[in-house]
Design an enzyme around this catalytic site. Sequence first.
Site, PDB file in Angstrom:
ATOM      1  N   HIS A 194     -14.114 -19.511  -4.132  1.00 54.52           N
ATOM      2  CA  HIS A 194     -13.973 -18.178  -4.717  1.00 54.52           C
ATOM      3  C   HIS A 194     -13.147 -18.193  -5.990  1.00 54.52           C
ATOM      4  O   HIS A 194     -12.605 -17.164  -6.416  1.00 54.52           O
ATOM      5  CB  HIS A 194     -13.429 -17.187  -3.680  1.00 54.52           C
ATOM      6  CG  HIS A 194     -14.533 -16.619  -2.838  1.00 54.52           C
ATOM      7  ND1 HIS A 194     -15.480 -17.428  -2.251  1.00 54.52           N
ATOM      8  CD2 HIS A 194     -14.884 -15.348  -2.529  1.00 54.52           C
ATOM      9  CE1 HIS A 194     -16.350 -16.660  -1.596  1.00 54.52           C
ATOM     10  NE2 HIS A 194     -16.007 -15.401  -1.746  1.00 54.52           N
TER      11      HIS A 194
ATOM     12  N   GLU B 277       0.131  -0.814  -3.331  1.00 52.44           N
ATOM     13  CA  GLU B 277      -0.675  -1.308  -4.453  1.00 52.44           C
ATOM     14  C   GLU B 277      -0.937  -0.133  -5.392  1.00 52.44           C
ATOM     15  O   GLU B 277      -0.504   0.991  -5.135  1.00 52.44           O
ATOM     16  CB  GLU B 277      -2.000  -1.910  -3.972  1.00 52.44           C
ATOM     17  CG  GLU B 277      -1.843  -3.240  -3.273  1.00 52.44           C
ATOM     18  CD  GLU B 277      -3.091  -4.119  -3.360  1.00 52.44           C
ATOM     19  OE1 GLU B 277      -4.075  -3.737  -4.017  1.00 52.44           O
ATOM     20  OE2 GLU B 277      -3.072  -5.219  -2.739  1.00 52.44           O
TER      21      GLU B 277
ATOM     22  N   ASP C  90      -6.047  -9.224  -0.715  1.00 50.00           N
ATOM     23  CA  ASP C  90      -6.850  -8.016  -0.457  1.00 50.00           C
ATOM     24  C   ASP C  90      -8.133  -8.376   0.280  1.00 50.00           C
ATOM     25  O   ASP C  90      -8.573  -7.668   1.176  1.00 50.00           O
ATOM     26  CB  ASP C  90      -7.254  -7.344  -1.776  1.00 50.00           C
ATOM     27  CG  ASP C  90      -6.060  -6.820  -2.523  1.00 50.00           C
ATOM     28  OD1 ASP C  90      -4.984  -6.702  -1.920  1.00 50.00           O
ATOM     29  OD2 ASP C  90      -6.213  -6.532  -3.722  1.00 50.00           O
TER      30      ASP C  90
HETATM   31  P1  FAD Z   1     -11.304 -22.408  -3.924  1.00 49.09           P
HETATM   32  O1  FAD Z   1     -11.829 -21.559  -5.014  1.00 49.09           O
HETATM   33  O2  FAD Z   1     -12.284 -23.158  -3.141  1.00 49.09           O
HETATM   34  O3  FAD Z   1     -10.194 -23.408  -4.502  1.00 49.09           O
HETATM   35  C1  FAD Z   1      -9.178 -22.949  -5.378  1.00 49.09           C
HETATM   36  C2  FAD Z   1      -8.302 -24.117  -5.845  1.00 49.09           C
HETATM   37  O4  FAD Z   1      -7.538 -24.597  -4.743  1.00 49.09           O
HETATM   38  C3  FAD Z   1      -9.091 -25.317  -6.348  1.00 49.09           C
HETATM   39  O5  FAD Z   1      -8.352 -25.958  -7.347  1.00 49.09           O
HETATM   40  C4  FAD Z   1      -9.217 -26.189  -5.124  1.00 49.09           C
HETATM   41  O6  FAD Z   1      -9.399 -27.548  -5.461  1.00 49.09           O
HETATM   42  C5  FAD Z   1      -7.884 -25.939  -4.445  1.00 49.09           C
HETATM   43  N1  FAD Z   1      -7.954 -26.019  -2.989  1.00 49.09           N
HETATM   44  C6  FAD Z   1      -8.845 -25.431  -2.163  1.00 49.09           C
HETATM   45  N2  FAD Z   1      -8.549 -25.726  -0.895  1.00 49.09           N
HETATM   46  C7  FAD Z   1      -7.450 -26.510  -0.920  1.00 49.09           C
HETATM   47  C8  FAD Z   1      -6.662 -27.147   0.073  1.00 49.09           C
HETATM   48  N3  FAD Z   1      -6.946 -27.052   1.367  1.00 49.09           N
HETATM   49  N4  FAD Z   1      -5.600 -27.880  -0.325  1.00 49.09           N
HETATM   50  C9  FAD Z   1      -5.286 -27.990  -1.638  1.00 49.09           C
HETATM   51  N5  FAD Z   1      -6.008 -27.439  -2.612  1.00 49.09           N
HETATM   52  C10 FAD Z   1      -7.064 -26.689  -2.260  1.00 49.09           C
HETATM   53  N6  FAD Z   1      -6.009 -13.753  -4.740  1.00 49.09           N
HETATM   54  C11 FAD Z   1      -4.887 -13.106  -4.381  1.00 49.09           C
HETATM   55  O7  FAD Z   1      -3.791 -13.658  -4.474  1.00 49.09           O
HETATM   56  N7  FAD Z   1      -4.934 -11.838  -3.901  1.00 49.09           N
HETATM   57  C12 FAD Z   1      -6.115 -11.186  -3.714  1.00 49.09           C
HETATM   58  O8  FAD Z   1      -6.109 -10.052  -3.269  1.00 49.09           O
HETATM   59  C13 FAD Z   1      -7.319 -11.846  -4.064  1.00 49.09           C
HETATM   60  N8  FAD Z   1      -8.506 -11.255  -3.877  1.00 49.09           N
HETATM   61  C14 FAD Z   1      -9.646 -11.922  -4.211  1.00 49.09           C
HETATM   62  C15 FAD Z   1     -10.873 -11.299  -3.987  1.00 49.09           C
HETATM   63  C16 FAD Z   1     -12.050 -11.947  -4.293  1.00 49.09           C
HETATM   64  C17 FAD Z   1     -13.363 -11.263  -4.037  1.00 49.09           C
HETATM   65  C18 FAD Z   1     -11.997 -13.232  -4.883  1.00 49.09           C
HETATM   66  C19 FAD Z   1     -13.261 -13.916  -5.288  1.00 49.09           C
HETATM   67  C20 FAD Z   1     -10.789 -13.856  -5.134  1.00 49.09           C
HETATM   68  C21 FAD Z   1      -9.600 -13.208  -4.787  1.00 49.09           C
HETATM   69  N9  FAD Z   1      -8.347 -13.797  -4.977  1.00 49.09           N
HETATM   70  C22 FAD Z   1      -7.208 -13.143  -4.605  1.00 49.09           C
HETATM   71  C23 FAD Z   1      -8.227 -15.109  -5.621  1.00 49.09           C
HETATM   72  C24 FAD Z   1      -8.186 -16.220  -4.600  1.00 49.09           C
HETATM   73  O9  FAD Z   1      -6.943 -16.231  -3.932  1.00 49.09           O
HETATM   74  C25 FAD Z   1      -8.338 -17.582  -5.268  1.00 49.09           C
HETATM   75  O10 FAD Z   1      -9.464 -17.622  -6.081  1.00 49.09           O
HETATM   76  C26 FAD Z   1      -8.405 -18.673  -4.214  1.00 49.09           C
HETATM   77  O11 FAD Z   1      -8.264 -19.911  -4.820  1.00 49.09           O
HETATM   78  C27 FAD Z   1      -9.745 -18.618  -3.529  1.00 49.09           C
HETATM   79  O12 FAD Z   1      -9.680 -19.324  -2.328  1.00 49.09           O
HETATM   80  P2  FAD Z   1     -10.808 -20.349  -1.971  1.00 49.09           P
HETATM   81  O13 FAD Z   1     -10.536 -20.731  -0.585  1.00 49.09           O
HETATM   82  O14 FAD Z   1     -12.161 -19.840  -2.278  1.00 49.09           O
HETATM   83  O15 FAD Z   1     -10.399 -21.532  -2.976  1.00 49.09           O
END
Ligand code: FAD
Length: 520
Positions: A93, A272, A160
Site C-alpha cells: 500500500h 482528527e 485510519d
Molecule cells: P508496504 O507498502 O508493503 O511496504 C512499505 C515499506 O515498508 C517498504 O519499504 C517495505 O519494504 C517495508 N516493509 C514492509 N513490510 C516490512 C516488514 N515486515 N519489515 C520491514 N520492512 C517492511 N499510514 C498512516 O500512518 N496512517 C493512516 O491512517 C494511513 N492510512 C492509509 C490508507 C490507505 C488506503 C493507504 C493506501 C495507506 C495508508 N497509510 C497510512 C500509509 C501506510 O501506513 C503505508 O503506506 C504503509 O507502508 C503501508 O503498509 P503495507 O503493509 O502495505 O507496506
Amino acid sequence: MIAYIEPYFLDNDAEASAVAGKSSDGVSESLNLQGTIVCGGDAADIAGKDFGGMNFVKPLAVVRPVGPADIAGAVKAALRSDKLTVAARGNGHSINGQAMAKGGLVVDMSSTAENHFEVGFLSGDGGGTAFVDVSGGALWENVLKRCVSEYGLAPRSWTDYLGLTVGGTLSNAGVSGQAFRYGPQTSNVTELDVVTGNGDVVTCSEVENSELFFSVLGGLGQFGIITRARVLLQPAPDMVRWIRVVYTEFDEFTRDAEWLVSQKDESVDYVEGFVFVNGDDPVNGWPTVPVHPDHDFDPTRLPQSSGSVLYCLELGLHYRNSDSNSTVDKRVERLIGRLGFEDGLRFEIDLPYVDFLLRVKRAEDIAKVNGTWETPHPWLNLFVSKRDIADFDRTVFKELVKNGVGGPMLVYPLLRSRWDDRTSVVIPEGDVFYIVALLRFVPRCTKASSVERMVIQNQEIVQWCVKNGIDYKLYLPHYKSQEEWIRHFGNRWSRFVDRKTMFDPVAILSPGQKIFNRSP
Ligand code: FAD
C-alpha cells in the site's frame, strides 16, 4: 540459490523460463526454501505495482517465506550475489514503489501473517500491561478482530485504514486519531524479531539489541525485516460516539483541536480533522461531512463570511455498554460544550468500536465499485509544525487545493512528546505539529497527463514549504536523490547512515526507497 534463479535475470520472461527449465516449485525445492518462490511475469503481477499505481517495476522473483529462516536465506543469497536486493512487501500500500525491488527479490510477508498470535502480560510493571505478539506480515484489521473477539483487548494506536501490515506501518510510524495520546504505532511496540541485512535473525527491544530496535522503527525497511512485533494492548471499549463538527475559521479549528489533544485528564479518545470544499460537490464538499447517510449538511447554517474551504473536527469518545446514555451524553457535552464550532453543524452516531476502527473499509468498498481504488493515487503526506500551519492553510488549503483533491484532505495535531526520537522517524522541530494528508482519488479514464499534474502540484507544495522555510517533514517520504534524503533527515542523517552500515552494510534492503544503492 542464485544458480537457480540467475536465468531470470534475463529481460525476456519466456527466455528466462526456458533457460531455467524448471517450474517455480522445482526452483523453490532446489533453494531449500520451506516456502515457495514465484518467478518471471507472475512475480511482476504480484509485486510489480503498488497502491500508488504510478510505478511499475519487475522483480526477479517473489519469495513466499514460511518464517524467518526463509527470509534470512533470501537475504544471504542476495549477499552472495553481486547485485540482488531484497524488499519486504507488506500489503503493497505504498504510493511510490517503496516496497519494490527492480530485478531483486520481493519477500511477500502475507505468507507469514498467521505465524504469531499470542497475548501475554509485560513482566516488571506489576503484570498489568497486556501485549500481543503478531507477525510482521499480519494485517492490522485481523489483529483488531482477533484481539477484541478472543480477549476483549485492542492495540492502543491505529492507522485510519487497517488493510496495512504491522511491519509496513512500523517501518513508517502508523498514525491516526489516537496518536495524540499514545503516540504513533512505533511508540506502542516493546519487542521485535528482525532479519537484518546481514542475514541475522535477532530479537530486539529497548533493552536488548536496542540500536536495532530503534533503527527498524520508522526505518523505511532499511535495516531489517520485521517478522514479529510485540504490540501493547488495552481493554477494548464496546462503543464509540463518533462526532463531527464544522468550523469556518482555521484558527478556531486549530485552537479547539489543540485544546482537545493537550487535555491531561479527561478528553476524547480520538481527534482528527479535515478540510473540505465549501460547496455541494459530492466528493470534496458538504456531503462528505455527515457520518450517517440520513443526516444532511445544511449550508444555511454557515455564516455569510465563510470562505472557499471549511474545516471539520472529527472526534471519538469510547464507552462501555454498561455506561448509561446520560453518562455518555454528559461526558460528551463537558468536552464539546467548550468548542467553538458552527451551531447546527454537528453530526454524530454511536457505533461498535470495531466498526469505528473499520470505518475506512466502507470507503474502500465504494472506491472498488467506482474504480478509484485501482486508479493511481498521487498522495502527499506531510508533518507541518504548529508554527507554520496557518501559513500552510493560507497558501495550500485556501489557494492551491481549494477545489479539493478528489478525496480527504486531513489535518490534525500531534504532540512531539509522544514520539520517541531514538526511532528512525523524523518529525518537525515544534512541540505540536500537524499531519497533513492530501489523499487524491482519480476517476476512471483520467488521462495520465492529469495524474502527472497532480504529482507536479504535490511537488509545488513541497517546494513552497522549502522556499518559505516551513518547519515540515514528509511522512511516507519519497525522494529520488540522496541529496534530498540528506535534507529530509537533517541532523539525523549521519545516525541513519551509521545504522545502515551496522545492519545492512551492502544496502540489500528496501531498494525502492531509493536512499542507498547496493554496493557490489
Ligand atoms: P508496504 O507498502 O508493503 O511496504 C512499505 C515499506 O515498508 C517498504 O519499504 C517495505 O519494504 C517495508 N516493509 C514492509 N513490510 C516490512 C516488514 N515486515 N519489515 C520491514 N520492512 C517492511 N499510514 C498512516 O500512518 N496512517 C493512516 O491512517 C494511513 N492510512 C492509509 C490508507 C490507505 C488506503 C493507504 C493506501 C495507506 C495508508 N497509510 C497510512 C500509509 C501506510 O501506513 C503505508 O503506506 C504503509 O507502508 C503501508 O503498509 P503495507 O503493509 O502495505 O507496506
